[in-house]
Design an enzyme around this catalytic site. Sequence first.
Site, PDB file in Angstrom:
ATOM      1  N   HIS A  52       0.841  -1.192   0.000  1.00 49.87           N
ATOM      2  CA  HIS A  52       0.000   0.000   0.000  1.00 49.87           C
ATOM      3  C   HIS A  52       0.881   1.249   0.000  1.00 49.87           C
ATOM      4  CE1 HIS A  52       0.952   0.527   4.248  1.00 49.87           C
ATOM      5  NE2 HIS A  52       0.625  -0.735   4.452  1.00 49.87           N
TER       6      HIS A  52
HETATM    7  P1  TYD Z   1      -1.294  -2.551   7.686  1.00 52.85           P
HETATM    8  O1  TYD Z   1      -0.883  -1.143   7.830  1.00 52.85           O
HETATM    9  O2  TYD Z   1      -1.961  -2.968   6.400  1.00 52.85           O
HETATM   10  O3  TYD Z   1      -0.057  -3.514   7.963  1.00 52.85           O
HETATM   11  P2  TYD Z   1       1.264  -3.786   7.110  1.00 52.85           P
HETATM   12  O4  TYD Z   1       1.524  -2.569   6.270  1.00 52.85           O
HETATM   13  O5  TYD Z   1       2.317  -4.041   8.128  1.00 52.85           O
HETATM   14  O6  TYD Z   1       1.046  -5.002   6.273  1.00 52.85           O
HETATM   15  O7  TYD Z   1      -2.237  -2.911   8.910  1.00 52.85           O
HETATM   16  C1  TYD Z   1      -2.636  -4.251   9.191  1.00 52.85           C
HETATM   17  C2  TYD Z   1      -3.906  -4.204  10.029  1.00 52.85           C
HETATM   18  O8  TYD Z   1      -3.638  -3.558  11.275  1.00 52.85           O
HETATM   19  C3  TYD Z   1      -5.030  -3.430   9.361  1.00 52.85           C
HETATM   20  O9  TYD Z   1      -6.237  -4.125   9.625  1.00 52.85           O
HETATM   21  C4  TYD Z   1      -5.049  -2.115  10.084  1.00 52.85           C
HETATM   22  C5  TYD Z   1      -4.485  -2.430  11.453  1.00 52.85           C
HETATM   23  N1  TYD Z   1      -3.711  -1.332  12.024  1.00 52.85           N
HETATM   24  C6  TYD Z   1      -4.197  -0.636  13.116  1.00 52.85           C
HETATM   25  O10 TYD Z   1      -5.295  -0.932  13.646  1.00 52.85           O
HETATM   26  N2  TYD Z   1      -3.461   0.385  13.640  1.00 52.85           N
HETATM   27  C7  TYD Z   1      -2.263   0.728  13.120  1.00 52.85           C
HETATM   28  O11 TYD Z   1      -1.596   1.686  13.628  1.00 52.85           O
HETATM   29  C8  TYD Z   1      -1.756   0.017  11.975  1.00 52.85           C
HETATM   30  C9  TYD Z   1      -0.433   0.354  11.355  1.00 52.85           C
HETATM   31  C10 TYD Z   1      -2.519  -1.004  11.469  1.00 52.85           C
END
Ligand code: TYD
Length: 135
Positions: A52
Site C-alpha cells: 500500500h
Molecule cells: P497494515 O498497515 O496494512 O499492515 P502492514 O503494512 O504491516 O502489512 O495494517 C494491518 C492491520 O492492522 C489493518 O487491519 C489495520 C491495522 N492497524 C491498526 O489498527 N493500527 C495501526 O496503527 C496500523 C499500522 C494497522
Amino acid sequence: MTTLTDIKIIEIPRVHDQRGILAVLEKDNLPFKLQRVYYLYDVPSDAYRGGHAHKSLYQLLIPLSGSFDVHLKDGKNTQVINCNKPHKGLLIVPGIWREIDNFSSGSVCLVLASETYDEGDYIRVYDEFLKFKSV
Ligand code: TYD
C-alpha cells in the site's frame, strides 16, 4: 509529488560503551512530528507486509532486530532496500508504494509515524496509486 529520491536513510545517534549501545531519537532528529509508534514481530519468513501507499503519512522504519527488505515504488521507479542495522531508519515519505518481505527469523520492525491510524490515508490498490501519482 514525491519520488524515490525523497526516501532517506536516517542515521540514529548512538552512545557506545563497554555495556553496549544506546541509540536515541529525539524530536529534532525526526523530519515529522511523532504521533504513533507500532512494531511488527513474530513475522513468518515468508510473510509479505505493506502492499500500500499513504496519502500524507510519513514513517520511519527501524529494524530493531534482524532484517527485512522494503520494496519501494513511486509509479516510475522501483528500489529495494535491505534494512538490517538498528541505528539506521528508513524514512518513507507520503505517496510511495511499499512492500516488505524477506523477514529474518526473530526480526522486529519498529515504525514511527507522523499521524495516528487512519484507514482513509491508505491507498491499497496499485492502480489507484498510479492514478494518485498522475494527478
Ligand atoms: P497494515 O498497515 O496494512 O499492515 P502492514 O503494512 O504491516 O502489512 O495494517 C494491518 C492491520 O492492522 C489493518 O487491519 C489495520 C491495522 N492497524 C491498526 O489498527 N493500527 C495501526 O496503527 C496500523 C499500522 C494497522
